[in-house]
Design an enzyme around this catalytic site. Sequence first.
Site, short mmCIF file in Angstrom:
data_model
loop_
_atom_site.label_atom_id
_atom_site.label_comp_id
_atom_site.label_asym_id
_atom_site.label_seq_id
_atom_site.Cartn_x
_atom_site.Cartn_y
_atom_site.Cartn_z
N LYS A 1 -11.01 -1.30 9.32
CA LYS A 1 -11.36 -2.21 8.22
C LYS A 1 -12.14 -3.39 8.81
O LYS A 1 -13.30 -3.24 9.17
CB LYS A 1 -10.10 -2.62 7.47
CG LYS A 1 -9.49 -1.43 6.71
CD LYS A 1 -8.13 -1.70 6.09
CE LYS A 1 -7.64 -0.45 5.34
NZ LYS A 1 -6.21 -0.47 5.05
N ASP B 1 2.68 -5.73 8.13
CA ASP B 1 1.49 -4.88 8.09
C ASP B 1 0.26 -5.77 7.96
O ASP B 1 0.09 -6.47 6.96
CB ASP B 1 1.59 -3.89 6.92
CG ASP B 1 0.51 -2.82 6.98
OD1 ASP B 1 -0.61 -3.14 7.47
OD2 ASP B 1 0.73 -1.70 6.51
N ARG C 1 -13.28 -4.21 -6.32
CA ARG C 1 -12.84 -4.91 -5.12
C ARG C 1 -14.03 -5.19 -4.21
O ARG C 1 -14.86 -4.30 -3.98
CB ARG C 1 -11.86 -3.97 -4.42
CG ARG C 1 -10.84 -4.59 -3.55
CD ARG C 1 -9.83 -3.54 -3.15
NE ARG C 1 -10.39 -2.49 -2.31
CZ ARG C 1 -9.76 -1.94 -1.27
NH1 ARG C 1 -8.55 -2.34 -0.93
NH2 ARG C 1 -10.32 -0.98 -0.57
N PHE D 1 0.86 -1.18 0.00
CA PHE D 1 0.00 0.00 0.00
C PHE D 1 0.91 1.24 0.00
O PHE D 1 1.85 1.32 0.79
CB PHE D 1 -0.88 -0.04 1.24
CG PHE D 1 -1.98 0.99 1.25
CD1 PHE D 1 -3.14 0.79 0.52
CD2 PHE D 1 -1.85 2.16 1.99
CE1 PHE D 1 -4.15 1.74 0.54
CE2 PHE D 1 -2.86 3.10 2.01
CZ PHE D 1 -4.02 2.90 1.28
C1 LIG Z 1 -5.57 0.86 4.80
C2 LIG Z 1 -4.08 0.81 4.84
C3 LIG Z 1 -3.35 1.88 5.38
C4 LIG Z 1 -4.03 3.12 5.83
O1 LIG Z 1 -3.26 3.90 6.70
P1 LIG Z 1 -3.96 5.04 7.56
O2 LIG Z 1 -2.86 5.69 8.28
O3 LIG Z 1 -4.97 4.38 8.44
O4 LIG Z 1 -4.67 5.97 6.61
C5 LIG Z 1 -1.96 1.75 5.47
N1 LIG Z 1 -1.34 0.62 5.03
C6 LIG Z 1 -2.03 -0.41 4.50
C7 LIG Z 1 -1.31 -1.62 4.04
C8 LIG Z 1 -3.42 -0.34 4.37
O5 LIG Z 1 -4.09 -1.34 3.83
#
Ligand SMILES: *Cc1c(COP(=O)(O)O)cnc(C)c1O
Length: 395
Positions: free
Chosen positions: A208, A182, A354, A111
Site C-alpha cells: 500500500k 494492524d 475511496r 478489515f
Molecule cells: C489490505 C489489508 C489486508 C490485506 O491482507 P493481505 O494478506 O495482504 O491480502 C489485511 N488487513 C488489513 C487491515 C488491510 O487493510
Amino acid sequence: MTLPRKHLFHLPEDVIYLDGNSLGPLARSVPDRLDTTLRAEWGAHLITAWNTDGWMAAPTRVADRIGRLIGAEPGSIVLGDTLTIKVHQALSAALSLRPDRRVILSDTGNFPTDLYMAEGLIAQLGRGHELRTVAPEDLAQAIDDNTAALLVTEVDYRTGRRHDMSDLIDRAKAHGAITIWDMAHSAGAFEVDFAGSGAEFAVGCTYKYLNSGPGGPAFIAVRPDILPTIQPALSGWMGHGAPFAFELSYRAGAGIERMRVGTPPILAIAALDAALDAWEGLSMADVRAASIALSQRFITQVEARCPDLTLASPRDPEERGSQVAFRFENGYAAMQALIARGVIGDFRAPDIMRFGITPLYLDESDIVKAAAIMEDVMANRLWDDPAYHARQRVT
Ligand SMILES: *Cc1c(COP(=O)(O)O)cnc(C)c1O
C-alpha cells in the site's frame, strides 16, 4: 506543501493516482533492482546467492528500514508472507500469552480478513474463544479483564477513520490484554511510534503506502521483551533456531527470527528494498503535514464542486488516516467513470468512493485536476452509462 519525490515514481501520463493506499505505484528504482537480483544474483550466483548476496538476512535487514518509519527498534521486525498470515501469527501468540482469557476484541470497521483469521483460529483451537466485535467508537469501553487480545486496525479501510491507538493500548495494558496493532493503512501514511506505544504486536502490509508491488511481503513487529516467551504457532523451518541443522524437532529461533515461517520471497523483498529508497531523508512528520494539506484541499474542492457526494471520512484531519472517502449511491459507476478519465481511486461496498492521498507523488495540481474531473463526471451524470455499472472482479 509538495515533497519533491514525484520524479522517483513511474506514473503514466494523464493519470492522477489516488489509490496508493491500496496498491502503491512502481518506483523507478525497482525495475533495475529486480534486474540485478534476477541476473547478477539469481542468474550468476544461483543458490550461492543466499550467502553471497545476503538473501538470508534480507527479511530482517529490509524490515529494519520499515522499522524506521513505524518506530520499531532494529531487530524487532521481520518480513514475510502476507498480512493475513501475520495476523494469524500475532493472534495465536497473543492467545497463548493469555491462556486464561477467552475474548478477542475487535470492531466492525476492521478489515474482514483480520476477523476471518480470528474466526478460523478460534475454530482450530477449539477452546471456547470468542470474537467480540463492537462499533469502532465503543472499542475502548469494551476492553475489560476478559480481553485476551485487542485486534485493531488503526485506520478504517473504508472511511479513513483513525483510532486513538495510545488510548486503546493504555486501556488494554490496564486490563492486562495484549494489543495487536494492524498498521496496513498506517505504515508510510503518518508517524507511528510502535516502540514508544508499549503495544505487543504490530503487523502491516508493504504494497500500500510502501509501494512494494502486488503481493509484496508483510511485516510483523514484536515488543522485544516478550519475544523470548513466544512459541510460534506457524513453526516453520526458517523460524527454527538452526534451520540448516535439520533437527527433527522445532525449537524457536533467536529473537524476531522466530517469526519467520518459510523461504522468503526474495524478488518481492528486493522490489520493496528499492521502493523504500524513496523514503530516505524524509521525516514522517513532513509526509503527514503534506498529506493533511492535500486532503483538506481535496475535501474543500470536492464539496464545492460535487454536491451529490457526502464526505464519509472524519472532517478533523487528526481523526483521519491518509485517505478521503465520499458516499454516493452510484459510487461504483462513478468510480468507473473517473477511472476511464484517468482519475484512479477505488470503490468499497456499499457506496464508498475511496481516494488515497499519498504526498510522495501527488501535489496540489493533481488534487485540483482530479476534483475538476469529478465535477464533470457528477454534474453531467457521465457515470450513468451501462458500461460503468457492470461490476468487475476487483473493485
Ligand atoms: C489490505 C489489508 C489486508 C490485506 O491482507 P493481505 O494478506 O495482504 O491480502 C489485511 N488487513 C488489513 C487491515 C488491510 O487493510
